[in-house]
Every structure is written in C-alpha cells, then in structure tokens.
Design a protein around this motif. Structure first.
Motif, mmCIF file in Angstrom:
data_model
loop_
_atom_site.group_PDB
_atom_site.id
_atom_site.type_symbol
_atom_site.label_atom_id
_atom_site.label_comp_id
_atom_site.label_asym_id
_atom_site.label_seq_id
_atom_site.Cartn_x
_atom_site.Cartn_y
_atom_site.Cartn_z
ATOM 1 N N LYS A 131 0.751 -1.349 0.100
ATOM 2 C CA LYS A 131 -0.022 -0.186 0.155
ATOM 3 C C LYS A 131 0.915 1.353 0.094
ATOM 4 C CE LYS A 131 1.122 1.499 3.926
ATOM 5 N NZ LYS A 131 1.913 2.969 3.942
ATOM 6 N N PRO A 132 0.668 2.456 -0.433
ATOM 7 C CA PRO A 132 -0.583 2.576 -1.333
ATOM 8 C C PRO A 132 -0.359 1.934 -2.792
ATOM 9 C CG PRO A 132 0.564 4.627 -1.429
ATOM 10 C CD PRO A 132 1.228 3.593 -0.249
ATOM 11 N N GLY A 133 -1.405 1.083 -3.184
ATOM 12 C CA GLY A 133 -1.191 0.329 -4.550
ATOM 13 C C GLY A 133 -1.353 1.272 -5.755
ATOM 14 N N ILE A 134 -1.923 2.461 -5.338
ATOM 15 C CA ILE A 134 -2.427 3.522 -6.399
ATOM 16 C C ILE A 134 -2.308 4.699 -5.741
ATOM 17 C CG2 ILE A 134 -4.344 4.270 -8.038
ATOM 18 C CD1 ILE A 134 -5.240 1.092 -8.089
ATOM 19 N N ALA A 148 -10.067 -5.427 -15.735
ATOM 20 C CA ALA A 148 -11.080 -5.788 -16.641
ATOM 21 C C ALA A 148 -11.030 -6.480 -17.838
ATOM 22 C CB ALA A 148 -12.253 -4.677 -16.513
ATOM 23 N N ARG A 149 -9.757 -5.931 -18.656
ATOM 24 C CA ARG A 149 -9.611 -6.604 -19.647
ATOM 25 C C ARG A 149 -8.863 -7.779 -19.671
ATOM 26 N NH1 ARG A 149 -5.182 -5.354 -22.758
ATOM 27 N NH2 ARG A 149 -5.048 -3.295 -21.627
ATOM 28 N N THR A 150 -7.893 -7.743 -18.878
ATOM 29 C CA THR A 150 -6.854 -9.158 -18.845
ATOM 30 C C THR A 150 -7.444 -9.957 -17.788
ATOM 31 O OG1 THR A 150 -5.842 -7.922 -16.887
ATOM 32 C CG2 THR A 150 -5.029 -7.556 -19.149
ATOM 33 N N LYS A 151 -8.307 -9.712 -16.889
ATOM 34 C CA LYS A 151 -8.863 -10.618 -15.775
ATOM 35 C C LYS A 151 -7.526 -10.955 -14.885
ATOM 36 C CE LYS A 151 -12.595 -10.509 -17.629
ATOM 37 N NZ LYS A 151 -13.761 -9.456 -17.230
ATOM 38 N N ARG A 152 -6.584 -10.351 -14.840
ATOM 39 C CA ARG A 152 -5.566 -10.551 -13.970
ATOM 40 C C ARG A 152 -5.795 -9.982 -12.470
ATOM 41 N NH1 ARG A 152 -3.114 -14.637 -15.051
ATOM 42 N NH2 ARG A 152 -4.847 -15.045 -16.255
ATOM 43 N N ILE A 153 -5.067 -10.621 -11.542
ATOM 44 C CA ILE A 153 -5.459 -10.088 -10.079
ATOM 45 C C ILE A 153 -4.413 -8.977 -9.694
ATOM 46 C CG2 ILE A 153 -4.871 -10.883 -7.568
ATOM 47 C CD1 ILE A 153 -5.495 -13.762 -8.597
ATOM 48 N N TYR A 154 -5.068 -7.911 -9.093
ATOM 49 C CA TYR A 154 -4.203 -6.746 -8.682
ATOM 50 C C TYR A 154 -4.741 -6.704 -7.164
ATOM 51 C CZ TYR A 154 -2.248 -2.010 -8.915
ATOM 52 O OH TYR A 154 -1.546 -0.965 -8.886
ATOM 53 N N SER A 155 -3.817 -7.224 -6.228
ATOM 54 C CA SER A 155 -4.237 -7.330 -4.718
ATOM 55 C C SER A 155 -3.075 -6.232 -4.145
ATOM 56 C CB SER A 155 -3.492 -8.698 -4.374
ATOM 57 O OG SER A 155 -4.051 -8.855 -2.954
ATOM 58 N N ILE A 156 -3.666 -5.550 -3.273
ATOM 59 C CA ILE A 156 -2.879 -4.572 -2.448
ATOM 60 C C ILE A 156 -3.016 -5.317 -1.135
ATOM 61 C CG2 ILE A 156 -2.692 -2.291 -1.371
ATOM 62 C CD1 ILE A 156 -4.413 -1.132 -3.944
ATOM 63 N N MET A 157 -1.838 -5.467 -0.581
ATOM 64 C CA MET A 157 -1.374 -6.210 0.550
ATOM 65 C C MET A 157 -1.700 -4.883 1.748
ATOM 66 S SD MET A 157 1.683 -8.094 2.494
ATOM 67 C CE MET A 157 1.586 -9.501 3.205
ATOM 68 N N TYR A 158 -2.819 -4.964 2.341
ATOM 69 C CA TYR A 158 -3.217 -4.336 3.734
ATOM 70 C C TYR A 158 -2.716 -4.859 4.861
ATOM 71 C CZ TYR A 158 -6.071 -1.455 0.286
ATOM 72 O OH TYR A 158 -6.260 -0.812 -0.899
ATOM 73 N N SER A 159 -1.419 -4.740 5.224
ATOM 74 C CA SER A 159 -0.893 -5.547 5.993
ATOM 75 C C SER A 159 -1.390 -5.368 7.203
ATOM 76 C CB SER A 159 0.581 -5.591 6.208
ATOM 77 O OG SER A 159 1.068 -4.206 6.280
ATOM 78 N N CYS A 213 -4.237 9.172 1.410
ATOM 79 C CA CYS A 213 -3.847 8.068 0.510
ATOM 80 C C CYS A 213 -2.877 6.916 0.839
ATOM 81 C CB CYS A 213 -3.462 8.680 -0.956
ATOM 82 S SG CYS A 213 -2.826 7.449 -2.110
ATOM 83 N N ASP A 214 -1.876 7.377 1.637
ATOM 84 C CA ASP A 214 -0.680 6.398 2.080
ATOM 85 C C ASP A 214 -1.291 5.686 3.240
ATOM 86 O OD1 ASP A 214 1.516 5.095 2.489
ATOM 87 O OD2 ASP A 214 2.709 6.797 3.044
ATOM 88 N N ILE A 215 -1.123 6.078 4.395
ATOM 89 C CA ILE A 215 -1.427 5.312 5.813
ATOM 90 C C ILE A 215 -2.630 4.978 5.849
ATOM 91 C CG2 ILE A 215 -0.968 5.599 8.057
ATOM 92 C CD1 ILE A 215 1.313 7.629 7.713
ATOM 93 N N ALA A 216 -3.650 5.896 5.494
ATOM 94 C CA ALA A 216 -4.937 5.472 5.984
ATOM 95 C C ALA A 216 -5.605 4.712 5.136
ATOM 96 C CB ALA A 216 -5.873 6.963 6.118
ATOM 97 N N SER A 217 -4.777 4.009 3.955
ATOM 98 C CA SER A 217 -5.522 2.955 3.118
ATOM 99 C C SER A 217 -5.869 1.688 3.835
ATOM 100 C CB SER A 217 -4.513 2.790 1.935
ATOM 101 O OG SER A 217 -3.112 2.393 2.280
ATOM 102 N N HIS A 218 -4.745 1.433 4.777
ATOM 103 C CA HIS A 218 -5.165 0.577 5.808
ATOM 104 C C HIS A 218 -6.490 0.605 6.337
ATOM 105 C CE1 HIS A 218 -1.308 -1.417 5.664
ATOM 106 N NE2 HIS A 218 -0.712 -0.255 6.214
ATOM 107 N N GLN A 219 -6.715 1.599 7.001
ATOM 108 C CA GLN A 219 -8.127 1.806 7.658
ATOM 109 C C GLN A 219 -9.348 1.969 6.641
ATOM 110 O OE1 GLN A 219 -5.264 3.587 8.644
ATOM 111 N NE2 GLN A 219 -5.019 2.282 10.533
ATOM 112 N N PHE A 220 -9.266 2.553 5.384
ATOM 113 C CA PHE A 220 -10.276 1.996 4.831
ATOM 114 C C PHE A 220 -10.662 0.521 4.373
ATOM 115 C CE2 PHE A 220 -9.192 6.651 3.846
ATOM 116 C CZ PHE A 220 -10.288 7.111 3.680
#
Length: 372
Positions: A131-134, A148-159, A213-220
């Motif tokens: 995180k932040p992944g974006i 959506a086009r590739t159907k690949r996984i985009y996973s953000i590790m909210y540790s 965006c950065d730290i609080a991504s965990h809390q969202f």
C-alpha cells in the motif's frame, strides 16, 4: 520339484515390512508434494521494507521466489541477503517476459506501483503490491480498465489487517456474531517519522499520494471489511502539516469521517509517535457492534503486555483479553490459491479497488478543504 514356501511367520514379517515401506514412501511423497512450490513469482521494486513481509507471505503460501529486480544496488544487495535463493534479474523486462512467473510482487516508490501493475497484467501475470497500491484517481481508472480486460489479479497487501493476528481473529469474531451487527469502526494509524532514514521521495506528495492515500489506506480496507460495506461516501476529511514546515509538500496529520451501506467509520493517521514508545506506532482498531465491541492493539499494549496482536472483546456477558500472536495468517496461501484457481478468496477485486477509491477521494476532499 515343487518350490518351497517360506514359513508363515517369515512371510508375515516380509509383508508387513513391505507395507510399512509403502506407507512411509507414500507419506514422504505426499509431504514432498505438499511442500513443493505451487507457483513461481518474481519481485520488482524494493523501495519500502514491507517487501520482505510481502515476499515471505507468498513463500509461506506456496510460492517459489525465482528472481528480483531493483534499480538501486544497495536495496538489491539487502534483499539478496534476505532471500539468497532468488536470482537478481538484469532488468524489469527479464521478469515480465519470463513465462514461468505467474505473480509479481512490488514495493516500489508509490506513484510507480500502478504503472508497473498495468505492465505486469498486460504481460499476463498477477500483481501483489504494497500500500498505497495506487496514488491517483487517474491511475485507478487505468488499473481498473486493464484489470477488467486482462482478468488478472491486482491485490494490495493491507498488512495491518491481512498480516496481523489480532485483526484476523477480530474478523472471525465479527463473522460469528460476537458483537452483533457492526455499527462503526474507528481506526488509528500513528507512525514514527525517523527523518534520517527517509529517502527524498518520502517528503513529496506527488510520490506517495498524501497521508490519507498512503497510511490511511489500511483503515479504509478495515472499514469496508468489518462493516461489510460495498459502497461508501466521504463525509469529511482534513490534512495538515503541523510540524514539518521545511517539507511543504508533506502532511503529518489527517483524519476522515465516512459513511457506508454497512456502517460508519472514523480514521485518524499521523507521524507523531514519540521516541519513548517501543514500537513504530500504537495502531488501534475499535469495532463497535450492537451487542458489544472489540478493541485491537496491533503493535503494543500500553497496559504492559509484551509484543503486539492484542485483542479485547467486550460483550453482554464478559470482558475478555485474547492474545493473538499465534493466529494463522492466511493471506499468502489464499493469494496463491487465487493465482492457481482464478478465484478471489484473499481479497475480492471490487473490495481492493473500493478501499483505494475511498482513500483517494478522501485525500482529494482534504486537499480541497485545506485550500479554503
């Protein structure tokens, strides 16, 4: 002349030994299969120390670390020492074009993560990122289109949820109805700043996206998970640079109020952990329900208990402390399963993107508020 048969006792001994040998061999074969790597993965971008935990999670889940790449020689040397089994690639392309690699893991500079993820997905590989992944809404729109086009996984590790035993245990308790219906989450994410250890990009918003965006991504992420919300709106958000005027693009405080279709939330993040605390931050999560509440002390207990992973459960019948340091951490194994089975057990893709969207919209709201 007829063949002489062995005595019955010898025959039974031989048969038993053969059966035992078959059983041992079968068990060894089963264990070898169970411990054999289930996917091959590579690492690109080592700019945050979280990469070590991310890598270990995938290895723990059955991944074989094949290769890694970083532009920075010092970061590459440190990573190689941690994971000597991996080959150091000569370029990013070497990993992306390796057809045997199914997953790429990254903790590059934050604003470089989404563009890398797009390249990874376009090469037919799944992506797991720190995180932040974006870091912008424009990046999010592009990542959503390519995913959506590739159907690949985009996973953000909210540790703070996925790699913390107390938060894992809280998820089980909430699912079991221990505190009734969840009404609100309160997530606090204080951090120690350690200025001398920070690279130049750390102080510039354009690189990390801002404190919310950065730290609080965990809390969202935790708000959505524990309230079960599938949609939400930002009620209020603010940011400040209270104590670091020498870095005008830095933010050291932020908080957010939000409302979802499953509950409400409050988030506060800051860079004010004092040096007297024996960890980088007293991260806390309170989950309020109709029949009780849970409080998590993720990294320390100011009451004196050692270590982290502390959970306090209060219900209509009791107040209970649960030590959670030995709770299993399933994210790595679930992610590997998802790579193999094309499922979403580690984290639904919609959840991943919504947590990011809320963080980005809150950051944008806070920036607009600060200009008034």
């Amino acid at each position: 002349m007829s063949e002489q048969k062995p005595p019955r006792r010898d025959f039974l001994k031989t048969t038993a030994a053969s059966a035992a040998g078959l059983t041992v061999n079968s068990l060894l074969s089963h264990n070898a299969r169970a411990n054999a790597p289930r996917i091959r993965f590579g690492v690109i971008g080592l700019n945050h120390g979280h990469i070590n935990g991310q890598t270990r999670a995938v290895i723990r889940g059955g991944g074989e670390l094949v290769s890694f790449y970083a532009k920075e020689p010092d970061l590459a040397a440190a990573f190689a020492k941690q994971f000597p089994q991996a080959k150091q690639a000569r370029s990013e392309a070497e990993i992306l074009e390796d057809k045997s690699i199914q997953l790429v893991v990254s903790a590059s500079i934050p604003n470089e993560r989404a563009p890398l993820g797009v390249r990874v997905m376009e090469h037919g590989k799944d992506f797991m990122v720190d995180k932040p992944g974006i870091t912008s809404l424009a990046q999010l729109a592009e990542v959503r289109r390519v995913q959506a086009r590739t159907k690949r996984i985009y996973s953000i590790m909210y540790s703070e949820r996925l790699e913390n035993g107390a938060t894992i245990k809280a998820g089980e308790l909430v699912k079991a109805g221990a505190i009734g219906k969840v009404i609100q989450t309160i997530g606090l994410g204080p951090h120690r700043i350690n200025p001398k250890s920070r690279p130049a990009w750390f102080w510039e918003r354009k690189y990390f996206g801002g404190i919310i965006c950065d730290i609080a991504s965990h809390q969202f992420d935790q708000f959505l998970f524990f309230t079960g919300s599938t949609s939400a709106e930002i009620v209020a958000a603010q940011i400040r640079n209270v104590n670091h005027p020498q870095y005008p693009q830095f933010e050291d405080f932020g908080d957010v109020m939000l409302r979802g279709n499953g509950g409400t939330g409050y988030i506060r993040v800051d860079w004010f952990t004092p040096d007297g605390l024996n960890t980088w931050g007293d991260g806390r999560l309170t989950i309020l329900g109709t029949e009780g509440f849970i409080e998590i002390r993720k990294n320390c207990d100011l009451g004196g208990r050692a270590g982290g992973n502390h959970l306090f459960l209060v219900t209509q019948k009791e107040t209970r402390y649960i030590e959670c340091s030995k709770e299993p951490l399933p994210y790595g194994e679930q992610l590997v399963n998802d790579v193999i089975n094309r499922t979403e057990t580690a984290m639904p893709q919609a959840h991943c993107f919504l947590a990011t969207e809320l963080a980005l919209k809150a950051q944008q709201r806070a920036l607009e508020t600060s200009k008034r």
